[in-house]
Design a protein around this motif. Structure first.
Motif, short mmCIF file in Angstrom:
data_model
loop_
_atom_site.label_atom_id
_atom_site.label_comp_id
_atom_site.label_asym_id
_atom_site.label_seq_id
_atom_site.Cartn_x
_atom_site.Cartn_y
_atom_site.Cartn_z
N TYR A 1 53.26 11.26 58.31
CA TYR A 1 53.98 10.02 58.02
C TYR A 1 55.27 10.33 57.25
O TYR A 1 56.34 9.80 57.55
CB TYR A 1 53.12 9.08 57.18
CG TYR A 1 51.93 8.50 57.91
CD1 TYR A 1 52.07 7.38 58.73
CD2 TYR A 1 50.67 9.06 57.76
CE1 TYR A 1 50.97 6.83 59.38
CE2 TYR A 1 49.57 8.53 58.41
CZ TYR A 1 49.72 7.41 59.22
OH TYR A 1 48.64 6.88 59.87
N SER B 1 58.97 1.12 58.22
CA SER B 1 57.83 0.72 59.07
C SER B 1 56.77 1.83 59.10
O SER B 1 55.57 1.55 59.05
CB SER B 1 58.32 0.42 60.49
OG SER B 1 57.24 0.16 61.35
N VAL B 2 57.23 3.08 59.17
CA VAL B 2 56.29 4.21 59.17
C VAL B 2 55.53 4.25 57.85
O VAL B 2 54.31 4.46 57.82
CB VAL B 2 57.04 5.54 59.40
CG1 VAL B 2 56.11 6.73 59.17
CG2 VAL B 2 57.62 5.59 60.81
N THR C 1 48.69 9.61 65.81
CA THR C 1 47.61 9.14 66.67
C THR C 1 46.37 10.01 66.53
O THR C 1 45.25 9.52 66.39
CB THR C 1 48.07 9.13 68.15
OG1 THR C 1 49.22 8.29 68.26
CG2 THR C 1 46.96 8.62 69.05
N LYS D 1 54.86 1.74 55.90
CA LYS D 1 53.91 0.61 55.87
C LYS D 1 52.71 0.91 56.77
O LYS D 1 51.57 0.55 56.46
CB LYS D 1 54.60 -0.68 56.28
CG LYS D 1 55.62 -1.16 55.24
CD LYS D 1 56.12 -2.55 55.55
CE LYS D 1 57.14 -3.01 54.51
NZ LYS D 1 56.58 -3.04 53.14
N GLN D 2 52.98 1.58 57.91
CA GLN D 2 51.88 1.97 58.79
C GLN D 2 50.94 2.94 58.07
O GLN D 2 49.73 2.85 58.19
CB GLN D 2 52.45 2.64 60.05
CG GLN D 2 51.39 3.07 61.06
CD GLN D 2 51.98 3.86 62.23
OE1 GLN D 2 53.20 3.90 62.42
NE2 GLN D 2 51.13 4.51 63.00
N GLN E 1 48.34 1.35 55.85
CA GLN E 1 47.18 0.72 56.48
C GLN E 1 45.94 1.61 56.40
O GLN E 1 44.82 1.14 56.59
CB GLN E 1 47.50 0.38 57.93
CG GLN E 1 48.55 -0.71 58.08
CD GLN E 1 49.00 -0.91 59.52
OE1 GLN E 1 48.45 -0.31 60.45
NE2 GLN E 1 50.01 -1.74 59.72
N GLN E 2 46.16 2.90 56.13
CA GLN E 2 45.03 3.81 55.92
C GLN E 2 44.60 3.70 54.45
O GLN E 2 45.39 3.97 53.55
CB GLN E 2 45.43 5.24 56.24
CG GLN E 2 45.87 5.48 57.67
CD GLN E 2 44.72 5.33 58.66
OE1 GLN E 2 43.57 5.60 58.34
NE2 GLN E 2 45.05 4.89 59.87
N ARG F 1 54.80 11.48 65.99
CA ARG F 1 54.08 10.26 66.39
C ARG F 1 52.73 10.61 67.03
O ARG F 1 51.74 9.90 66.83
CB ARG F 1 54.93 9.43 67.36
CG ARG F 1 56.13 8.77 66.69
CD ARG F 1 56.83 7.77 67.59
NE ARG F 1 58.04 7.27 66.96
CZ ARG F 1 59.26 7.71 67.22
NH1 ARG F 1 59.45 8.66 68.14
NH2 ARG F 1 60.30 7.21 66.59
#
Length: 920
Positions: free
Chosen positions: A677, A694-695, A668, A697-698, A701-702, A664
């Motif tokens: 990821y 969820s990871v 960041t 999907k995060q 976002q990139q 994690r």
């Protein structure tokens, strides 16, 4: 009798009285012989023996706690050892017993030296001393503190009523400097110096102003005087080292860095000098680590920020570099170097508009800045705007008609206009002695199809610089390209005759060694090189590799590497090579001790600790490997590859929370690293499937990672056994353009769902669309082999390796397929794979099995032993060696190797082989 008695009594009394006198004299003598700690402390102080002086003066202070003289002397000694807090404490103790205003400015200066400015202002802002001179001195120091925090108005307030003094002049000069009146600032300081011998901190300030005025030579002389006046001051050692570095006096700057390392390895200046020296030497990893240590204590330090950002750009971490450079923009908006680096970063990430804006801002500050004009040309070229690129290059050439790099790029831009282009290249060649540019000029001439002109260019360069080794090597390269190998060899030999240790010439001679006699000469030249002073660590590695290829054992490759390591103990690449050689030779203890000695050396770089971690890991020593990886990551927290490795190790040790926390933190610090990821999603997929999604999907976002995120989400669904959902997800990925990865994933899921016709149909479509994609052919080959379609599999493999002949992993897989199908050619393909992968254990294992199949059992066993030495924890290699030993009659050795093997670690064929061995 009475007379006799009286005389006897007298006789007895005299000795007793004499005895009392002797004891008194002895006591006096003992009192006089007690050490005078104060005198001895002062003597040590005058000799520069500061640590001894501190000990003596502390003893003196215990004996005379109220002595002002002793306390001041002890403060002097402590300050000279770098203990400014201790020095301040002694002065405060002196003030308690002897209120003396003159001590207060001295305390304030110590606080300022530590940059403890907030506390300084809080304690002394409203303080009024009874002695006018001391009061003036105190407020001058306060003014210096405010200037250090870039608060010029507060500094002016403090300087209102101060009387003339060196400190006041220093503060006024710095205020003038902050107001842009640099000439007046220098005049103020020179006036102070003219009054008499200036103290070190006035000299230091004078040097800084001289430097800001561009008087670099004079600034260096001044800071040298300051250093000579206070050689104990660590800050001065650092500033003097920096000035030497800026003057190009690298060896002297290194000596100052080394001096600081001994005195204060964690000190700000120690780390900054090391960062600057490492950056200058191109050792970006070490420069980055030291710069981060500087920034941990001084977050807004501009030079360290620039070094860290530059290192990050070198490593391709553009996002991190941008974030760092933007964070100091408010405090340093007009830093040209910051602007240049940001423009480079934007350019590399394809943000051409942002790069252009940054370049425009920079040129507004410095219209003739060469770096920015060059970047402007780069942006124009990426936009395919030849007109704008030409304008930028013309602007560069207008300010400097002999700018060889701009002339070269103008020539490259003109392309086919050969006569005009040759004229520009001729001008560039005449204008530069930079070997990299010279080589590029010659290469450009060759690309124009002008070999004769290229040769003339190279010959002219040799005539202009006959003693320059690299120009002869350029000529040798041209001669070799023209087929004149003998002429090329003569040029290289001329270089080596003058400098036997010149590594590029040895590499050139290696390219020209085409027969036994020439290869023998090459070995002789290498043997001479490693005996020559100045031979670099790389030469020892190259010589060892040549001995290995030639099969020579006198000297042995390992002995040459050991000799090199004894000369270059700090070279991590060489130490890594030695560790590898020990492992290959079956000497794991020596490998570990070599890695440990590198990691335990003073000021060992984080890369040495990582080497130790890797060595433990390869040998199956998981606990020490985990501990070493933790230390490596702590020492270099921005190495995302190390954090990923540590996370994998933590997960392997069932420390899933620790692994997840590391991953994690990576999301960041490195939000565009797809590996983090994927690792996190797959780590939590089993117990927390929704979090895994969820990871993914995060990740999506990139912008750069959208397709990979779709694939990751499909993999998570597949691991949950949701085959239909996974198929839908991979279909989305196909639509988004994640080809061929998503299409291959779909076919694999269809196979898993026992829907072979659909899988066959989709594979046929994929092969029609991408008939020359090595990855697609590799997948088709593996699938065909798994389905028993041997001939089809080998045909796919053959086509794949023809398309990617330099892919060692692909060659190894092809060789393995040939071994499995017992087809000819396995040995030759496997040998190519070993050569391509640099003795990778898996490739060696494949070659060994091919040799065994060809009846070369002894060679196979020897190679398997080497593969096992390099990777003793790989189950398949362990099993294959056990099989070879068993076949040769060494049943005990085979039994020992398979003792702890578990069937679930092996594929179907190897499981059967293990069963046969255990039943034998």
């Amino acid at each position: 009798m009475p007379q006799t008695l009286r005389s006897t009594q007298t006789a007895h009394r005299l000795p007793r009285h004499a005895g009392r006198l002797s004891l008194l004299s002895l006591a006096l003598l003992l009192a006089c012989s007690k050490p005078d700690h104060f005198a001895q402390g002062q003597q040590s102080l005058s000799k520069g023996e500061y640590a001894t002086a501190v000990v003596e003066l502390k003893n003196a202070a215990q004996a005379q706690p109220d002595s002002l003289e002793v306390r001041i002397a002890l403060a002097d000694a402590l300050e000279r050892t770098g203990d400014t807090l201790g020095a301040e404490h002694q002065l405060r103790q002196a003030l308690k017993s002897t209120p003396k205003d003159e001590l207060v400015p001295r305390i304030a200066l110590l606080m300022l030296d530590r940059m403890d400015v907030a506390k300084l202002d809080q304690e002394f802002h409203d303080r009024k001393l009874s002695t006018p001179a001391a009061n003036s001195e105190l407020h001058a120091v306060l003014a210096l503190g405010h200037l250090a925090l870039q608060h010029p108005d507060k500094a002016r307030e403090e300087l209102k009523d101060v009387t003339p003094s060196p400190t006041a002049s220093l503060a006024k000069a710095q205020l003038l400097l902050a107001d842009g009146q640099r000439e007046k600032a220098l005049a103020e300081l020179e006036a102070v110096n003219a009054q008499g011998p200036a103290n070190w901190w006035v000299l230091r300030a004078t040097s800084r102003v001289q430097s800001s005025l561009g008087q670099r030579e004079q600034a260096l002389k001044t800071i040298q005087k300051a250093h000579e006046a206070a050689p104990w001051n660590r800050g001065l050692i650092g500033e003097y080292g920096e000035a030497l570095l800026n003057a190009g006096r690298i060896e002297e700057a290194t000596a100052q860095r080394d001096k600081l390392r001994k005195q204060a390895p964690g000190y700000f200046w120690t780390q900054y000098l090391n960062a600057a020296l490492m950056a200058r030497a191109g050792r970006y990893e070490e420069a980055h680590a030291s710069a981060l240590k500087v920034l941990a204590g001084v977050p807004d330090h501009l030079p360290a920020t620039l070094i860290a950002a530059s290192a990050e750009l070198q490593k391709g971490e553009t996002l991190m570099a941008e974030k760092r450079l933007l964070s100091i923009g408010k405090k340093h908006p007009n830093s040209i170097q910051r602007i240049q680096l940001l423009a480079q970063s934007y350019l590399r990430s394809g943000r051409l508009n942002d790069a252009n804006d940054m370049i425009r801002n920079g040129l507004a500050l410095d219209a003739e800045n060469k770096q920015l004009l060059s970047l402007k040309a780069d942006v124009a070229l990426q936009r395919r705007d030849a007109r704008l690129a030409t304008q930028a290059l013309e602007a560069l050439l207008k300010s400097d008609p002999k700018d060889a790099y701009s002339l070269l790029r103008m020539a490259e831009l003109q392309g086919g206009k050969s006569e005009a282009t040759l004229g520009l290249l001729q001008r560039a060649a005449e204008a530069t002695t930079d070997q990299g540019l010279q080589d590029r000029i010659i290469a450009t001439v060759l690309r124009l199809g002008k070999p004769a002109e290229a040769r003339k260019f190279a010959e002219d360069m040799v005539k202009a610089q006959p003693e320059q080794a690299q120009t002869r090597l350029s000529l040798a390269a041209v001669l070799r390209a023209q087929g004149d190998a003998d002429g090329a060899r003569k040029q290289v030999q001329t270089v080596l005759d003058k400098n036997p240790a010149y590594a590029p010439a040895l590499s050139a001679l290696e390219l020209l060694a085409s027969n036994e006699a020439q290869r023998a000469e090459l070995l002789t030249r290498y043997a001479q090189a490693v005996k020559t002073k100045g031979s670099p660590a790389q030469t020892f590695m190259a010589y060892a590799a040549q001995l290995e290829r030639a099969g020579q054992t006198d000297p042995s490759p390992l002995s040459v590497l050991e000799q090199g390591l004894s000369q270059f103990p700090d070279d991590i690449q060489l130490r890594d090579t030695v560790v590898e050689a020990y492992l290959l030779a079956g000497k794991p203890e020596k490998a570990i001790s070599t890695a440990e000695s590198g990691a335990s050396a003073n000021n060992a770089p984080a890369t040495a600790v990582a080497l130790l971690a890797t060595t433990y890991q390869r040998l199956g020593k998981q606990s020490p490997a985990l501990e070493a990886w933790r230390k490596a990551v702590a020492a270099s927290p921005l190495r995302n590859d190390w954090k990923l490795q540590l996370a994998e190790m933590e997960a392997g040790a069932n420390r899933h929370n620790e692994a997840a926390s590391l991953l994690r933190s990576l999301l960041t610090s490195h939000p565009t690293d797809a590996r983090a990821y994927r690792a996190l999603a797959l780590l939590v997929a089993k117990d927390k499937p929704s979090e895994a999604i969820s990871v993914a999907k995060q990740m999506g976002q990139q912008e750069k990672l959208k397709n990979e995120a779709l694939l990751l989400e499909g993999e998570v669904l597949l691991r949950q056994g949701k085959l239909d959902d996974a198929l839908k997800q991979y279909s989305e990925a196909v639509k988004a353009g994640a080809i061929p990865a998503a299409a291959i994933a779909r076919i694999s899921v269809l196979d898993q769902a026992k829907r072979q016709p659909a899988a066959e149909s989709e594979l046929a479509t994929l092969l029609r669309n991408l008939p020359k994609h090595p990855g697609v052919l590799q997948f088709a080959a593996q699938r065909a082999m798994a389905n028993g379609q041997v001939e089809a599999s080998l045909d796919y493999w053959k086509r794949a390796v023809e398309l990617a002949p330099n892919n060692g992993a692909l060659l190894n897989d092809y060789a393995w397929a040939l071994v499995q199908s017992k087809k000819p050619g396995a040995v030759e393909v496997a040998q190519q794979a070993v050569a391509m992968t640099g003795n990778h254990p898996n490739a060696m294992d494949t070659l060994a099995l091919a040799l065994a199949q060809a009846g070369k059992q002894e060679a196979a066993t020897k190679l398997l032993r080497s593969a096992f030495n390099l990777a003793p924890t790989v189950p398949s290699i362990r099993l294959h060696l056990a099989s070879a030993l068993n076949a040769s009659g060494d049943k005990a050795g085979a039994a020992e190797l398979i003792k702890n093997l578990r069937p679930e670690q092996l594929n179907a064929d190897d499981k059967a082989a293990l069963s046969r061995l255990r039943g034998a």
